[in-house]
Design a protein around this motif. Structure first.
Motif, PDB file in Angstrom:
ATOM      1  N   GLN A 296       0.915  -1.162   0.044  1.00 14.60           N
ATOM      2  CA  GLN A 296      -0.103   0.168   0.111  1.00 14.60           C
ATOM      3  C   GLN A 296       0.912   1.247  -0.044  1.00 14.60           C
ATOM      4  O   GLN A 296       1.648   1.617   0.972  1.00 14.60           O
ATOM      5  CB  GLN A 296      -0.902   0.145   1.205  1.00 14.60           C
ATOM      6  CG  GLN A 296      -1.693  -1.089   1.466  1.00 14.60           C
ATOM      7  CD  GLN A 296      -2.486  -1.416   0.503  1.00 14.60           C
ATOM      8  OE1 GLN A 296      -3.710  -0.552   0.348  1.00 14.60           O
ATOM      9  NE2 GLN A 296      -2.635  -2.390  -0.488  1.00 14.60           N
ATOM     10  N   LYS A 391      -3.608   7.070  -1.519  1.00 17.19           N
ATOM     11  CA  LYS A 391      -3.127   5.901  -2.119  1.00 17.19           C
ATOM     12  C   LYS A 391      -2.662   6.029  -3.738  1.00 17.19           C
ATOM     13  O   LYS A 391      -3.309   6.485  -4.480  1.00 17.19           O
ATOM     14  CB  LYS A 391      -4.237   4.715  -2.069  1.00 17.19           C
ATOM     15  CG  LYS A 391      -3.921   3.169  -2.388  1.00 17.19           C
ATOM     16  CD  LYS A 391      -4.826   2.248  -2.091  1.00 17.19           C
ATOM     17  CE  LYS A 391      -4.223   1.076  -2.561  1.00 17.19           C
ATOM     18  NZ  LYS A 391      -5.354  -0.160  -2.442  1.00 17.19           N
ATOM     19  N   GLU A 393      -2.277   4.258  -6.878  1.00 13.97           N
ATOM     20  CA  GLU A 393      -2.975   3.137  -7.312  1.00 13.97           C
ATOM     21  C   GLU A 393      -2.368   2.999  -8.867  1.00 13.97           C
ATOM     22  O   GLU A 393      -2.783   3.742  -9.850  1.00 13.97           O
ATOM     23  CB  GLU A 393      -4.347   3.122  -7.498  1.00 13.97           C
ATOM     24  CG  GLU A 393      -5.130   2.828  -6.223  1.00 13.97           C
ATOM     25  CD  GLU A 393      -6.574   2.915  -6.390  1.00 13.97           C
ATOM     26  OE1 GLU A 393      -6.958   1.943  -5.737  1.00 13.97           O
ATOM     27  OE2 GLU A 393      -7.236   3.602  -6.960  1.00 13.97           O
ATOM     28  N   THR A 394      -1.139   2.329  -9.204  1.00 13.37           N
ATOM     29  CA  THR A 394      -0.680   2.351 -10.362  1.00 13.37           C
ATOM     30  C   THR A 394      -0.818   0.713 -10.964  1.00 13.37           C
ATOM     31  O   THR A 394      -0.753  -0.213 -10.430  1.00 13.37           O
ATOM     32  CB  THR A 394       0.758   2.922 -10.349  1.00 13.37           C
ATOM     33  OG1 THR A 394       1.535   2.048  -9.462  1.00 13.37           O
ATOM     34  CG2 THR A 394       0.766   4.322  -9.957  1.00 13.37           C
ATOM     35  N   TYR A 395      -0.332   0.671 -12.278  1.00 14.86           N
ATOM     36  CA  TYR A 395      -0.068  -0.611 -13.062  1.00 14.86           C
ATOM     37  C   TYR A 395       0.991  -0.273 -14.075  1.00 14.86           C
ATOM     38  O   TYR A 395       1.079   0.603 -14.598  1.00 14.86           O
ATOM     39  CB  TYR A 395      -1.256  -1.133 -13.633  1.00 14.86           C
ATOM     40  CG  TYR A 395      -1.131  -2.299 -14.436  1.00 14.86           C
ATOM     41  CD1 TYR A 395      -0.679  -3.552 -13.734  1.00 14.86           C
ATOM     42  CD2 TYR A 395      -1.333  -2.478 -15.662  1.00 14.86           C
ATOM     43  CE1 TYR A 395      -0.781  -4.937 -14.275  1.00 14.86           C
ATOM     44  CE2 TYR A 395      -1.046  -3.600 -16.589  1.00 14.86           C
ATOM     45  CZ  TYR A 395      -0.845  -4.929 -15.800  1.00 14.86           C
ATOM     46  OH  TYR A 395      -0.632  -5.976 -16.385  1.00 14.86           O
ATOM     47  N   LYS A 405      -1.733   5.172 -13.803  1.00 11.14           N
ATOM     48  CA  LYS A 405      -2.602   5.289 -12.662  1.00 11.14           C
ATOM     49  C   LYS A 405      -3.975   5.802 -13.300  1.00 11.14           C
ATOM     50  O   LYS A 405      -4.306   6.220 -14.350  1.00 11.14           O
ATOM     51  CB  LYS A 405      -2.277   6.364 -11.686  1.00 11.14           C
ATOM     52  CG  LYS A 405      -2.110   7.853 -12.390  1.00 11.14           C
ATOM     53  CD  LYS A 405      -1.715   8.633 -11.266  1.00 11.14           C
ATOM     54  CE  LYS A 405      -2.114  10.247 -11.724  1.00 11.14           C
ATOM     55  NZ  LYS A 405      -1.870  11.140 -10.898  1.00 11.14           N
ATOM     56  N   ASN A 406      -5.036   5.371 -12.608  1.00 10.62           N
ATOM     57  CA  ASN A 406      -6.348   5.920 -12.654  1.00 10.62           C
ATOM     58  C   ASN A 406      -6.374   7.278 -12.634  1.00 10.62           C
ATOM     59  O   ASN A 406      -5.913   8.084 -11.935  1.00 10.62           O
ATOM     60  CB  ASN A 406      -7.384   5.441 -11.568  1.00 10.62           C
ATOM     61  CG  ASN A 406      -7.569   3.693 -11.424  1.00 10.62           C
ATOM     62  OD1 ASN A 406      -7.298   3.356 -12.399  1.00 10.62           O
ATOM     63  ND2 ASN A 406      -7.611   3.310 -10.407  1.00 10.62           N
ATOM     64  N   ASN A 451     -10.074   2.474 -16.555  1.00 14.06           N
ATOM     65  CA  ASN A 451      -9.039   2.450 -15.396  1.00 14.06           C
ATOM     66  C   ASN A 451      -8.186   1.271 -15.602  1.00 14.06           C
ATOM     67  O   ASN A 451      -8.062   0.785 -16.561  1.00 14.06           O
ATOM     68  CB  ASN A 451     -10.119   2.008 -14.010  1.00 14.06           C
ATOM     69  CG  ASN A 451     -10.957   0.760 -14.355  1.00 14.06           C
ATOM     70  OD1 ASN A 451     -10.530  -0.089 -14.977  1.00 14.06           O
ATOM     71  ND2 ASN A 451     -12.545   1.202 -14.220  1.00 14.06           N
ATOM     72  N   ASP A 453      -7.806  -1.405 -14.160  1.00 15.79           N
ATOM     73  CA  ASP A 453      -8.360  -2.858 -14.304  1.00 15.79           C
ATOM     74  C   ASP A 453      -8.667  -3.315 -15.894  1.00 15.79           C
ATOM     75  O   ASP A 453      -8.500  -4.501 -16.321  1.00 15.79           O
ATOM     76  CB  ASP A 453      -9.792  -3.218 -13.413  1.00 15.79           C
ATOM     77  CG  ASP A 453      -9.469  -3.174 -12.004  1.00 15.79           C
ATOM     78  OD1 ASP A 453      -8.303  -3.589 -11.662  1.00 15.79           O
ATOM     79  OD2 ASP A 453     -10.305  -2.717 -11.235  1.00 15.79           O
TER      80      ASP A 453
END
Length: 485
Positions: A296, A391, A393-395, A405-406, A451, A453
């Motif tokens: 996190q 937070k 939030e990445t991929y 990221k979103n 996003n 996902d």
């Protein structure tokens, strides 16, 4: 007078003359000795008992260079035995067995076939709980098909991989034992001082239970200043070599204050510099893995850069140390807290911030929703601003070499778009040259992206032999398409 009597008188006179000569010589020697003794006694009284030595002065400027302002010798009575004894039994040897296919002909080389072949690598690990949790480096256990751990008492256990974080190069594994295992307690790496003695414990070159000593040479050392992934290492001069990776860096109290991770060398062996992940960061990573299954990561929500004389002049500030805030992410904790572009961050939670890695290193030990006190300079005035971390939030799209990221509602509204993910950074130097950071990806392979996902789904379903088509909107609201082959 008879002849015999004359001879007798002659010998008597001769003896008397010799006796006179000897007495005269003795008197001379006695006088010299008496004079020399007087000089010696006088010199002793003058030079030694008085404590003053007079040296003829040739020049008013002293010709010597002082090496110390104190006459007392520095204390070197440092005992490492207790710290070594506490640590050496809790540092383990980690063996990593990987299986890869080795092509035997050209056809197998291009098709990915070949004969399976086992390869064995090794490193170190640190037992951190009595029930067998072990912290090590991600690169020590990467791609492992089998893990084996050997303790200092030569007991061997199979190990299970619990989780990893490639960004910090930290991994968590576990062994099962019928008895409590020796372990090393965590120390507070934020309290480390430059010059403090430390011990590196590990298994270099398969030499088990090796202890070396050194000092903390630097803190918050960033080895990747130019790849968009800032780091914050403890730098020491304790000898670390291949096999030490994942081992313990401990203070003189035997507390774990770092995980030995890297060296910088032109030869591949230790040349005086070694680097460790701070214990506060490593502890946070493994606690996240144990509680959430992943890391996190909390962020302030700023874009910033280091300061020096040249950049300070360019930005119009007087500070040459700290982090200059170049921009704020909309909706972030920094934005909501009131940090503005142009501010200079000087401290966080009371710890000095001299460079960007000081800031990222400290934030790396925190979680989303933690509140930190950020001390900033604005127009010459110091101000403390509480900021709630958000937070991240990445991929990572490894095939494209991009991290995304979103996008927030505000981001989409500013771009006039209804969907998309934002590129946060390039993962390779080849992709970095296209300056894609900040663009909004709206489609991949003609499929809409709302996003991260969606990104994961499209990438997992793609044809691995076909090129990838990426549609994005740049900062000038222009729509472009890239083809990745």
């Amino acid at each position: 007078m008879k002849h015999s009597e004359i001879n007798l008188v002659y010998y008597v006179l001769l003896l008397m003359n010799l006796n006179y000569i000897l007495m005269k010589q003795t008197l001379r020697l006695f006088t010299v000795a008496l004079f020399a003794g007087a000089i010696t006694l006088g010199g002793y009284k003058f030079f030694v008992e008085d404590g003053t030595v007079t040296i003829p002065e040739a020049n008013a400027t002293p010709s010597f260079i002082p090496t110390n302002f104190s006459s007392e010798a520095a204390s070197t009575n440092i005992d490492f035995t207790e710290a070594a004894e506490k640590t050496v039994h809790a540092v383990v040897h980690v063996k990593n067995t990987t299986v890869s296919k080795q092509p035997t002909n050209v056809l197998e080389y291009f098709s990915g076939g070949g004969t399976p072949r086992a390869m064995v690598g090794s490193g170190s690990g640190v037992i951190i709980t009595p029930d067998g949790y072990i912290i090590t480096n991600n690169h020590v256990i990467a791609n492992a098909s089998q893990l084996e751990v050997t303790l200092n008492d030569n007991k061997i256990y199979p190990a299970e991989l619990i989780g990893t974080d490639p960004k910090t190069d930290i991994a968590l594994i576990k062994v099962e034992s019928d008895e409590d295992l020796p372990y090393v307690p965590f120390g507070d790496s934020n309290n480390l001082q430059i010059g403090e003695w430390v011990l590196a414990v590990g298994n270099p070159f398969n030499l088990t239970s090796t202890v070396t000593a050194g000092i903390v040479s630097a803190k918050a050392r960033d080895l990747n200043q130019f790849d968009g992934n800032p780091q914050s290492f403890i730098q020491t001069d304790a000898a670390v070599n291949r096999g030490n990776s994942g081992g313990a860096l401990v203070n003189t109290r035997g507390e774990l204050i770092g995980i030995n991770t890297a060296i910088t060398s032109e030869t591949g062996s230790y040349v005086g510099y070694s680097f460790a992940v701070p214990s506060n960061n490593a502890r946070k990573v493994i606690e996240d893995i144990m509680e959430f299954g992943n890391v996190q990561q909390g962020i302030l929500g700023i874009r910033g850069s280091n300061l020096n004389s040249k950049s300070a002049k360019q930005f119009g500030v007087e500070e040459t140390q700290g982090v200059y805030v170049a921009g704020i992410e909309r909706g972030s904790g920094a934005d909501k807290g009131g940090i503005k572009a142009g501010d200079v961050i000087k401290k966080i939670d009371g710890y000095d911030v001299g460079k960007f890695s000081d800031l990222t290193g400290y934030i790396g030990s925190k979680r989303p929703d933690d509140v930190v006190a950020v001390t900033i300079l604005r127009d010459g005035n110091e101000k403390v601003i509480p900021v709630t971390l958000i937070k991240l939030e990445t991929y990572e799209i490894d095939y494209l070499g991009l991290e995304v990221k979103n996008a927030s509602t505000t981001d989409l509204k500013d771009r006039g778009q209804s969907r998309g993910v934002i590129v946060t950074k390039a993962l390779t130097r080849d992709i970095a040259q296209y300056n894609l950071a900040g663009v909004l990806i709206t489609e991949i392979n003609n499929q809409k992206i709302s996003n991260i996902d969606d990104v994961k789904r499209v990438m997992s379903q793609r044809d691995f032999k076909a090129p990838i088509k990426m549609t994005f909107v740049n900062q000038n609201d222009e729509t472009n398409t890239f083809i990745f082959r």
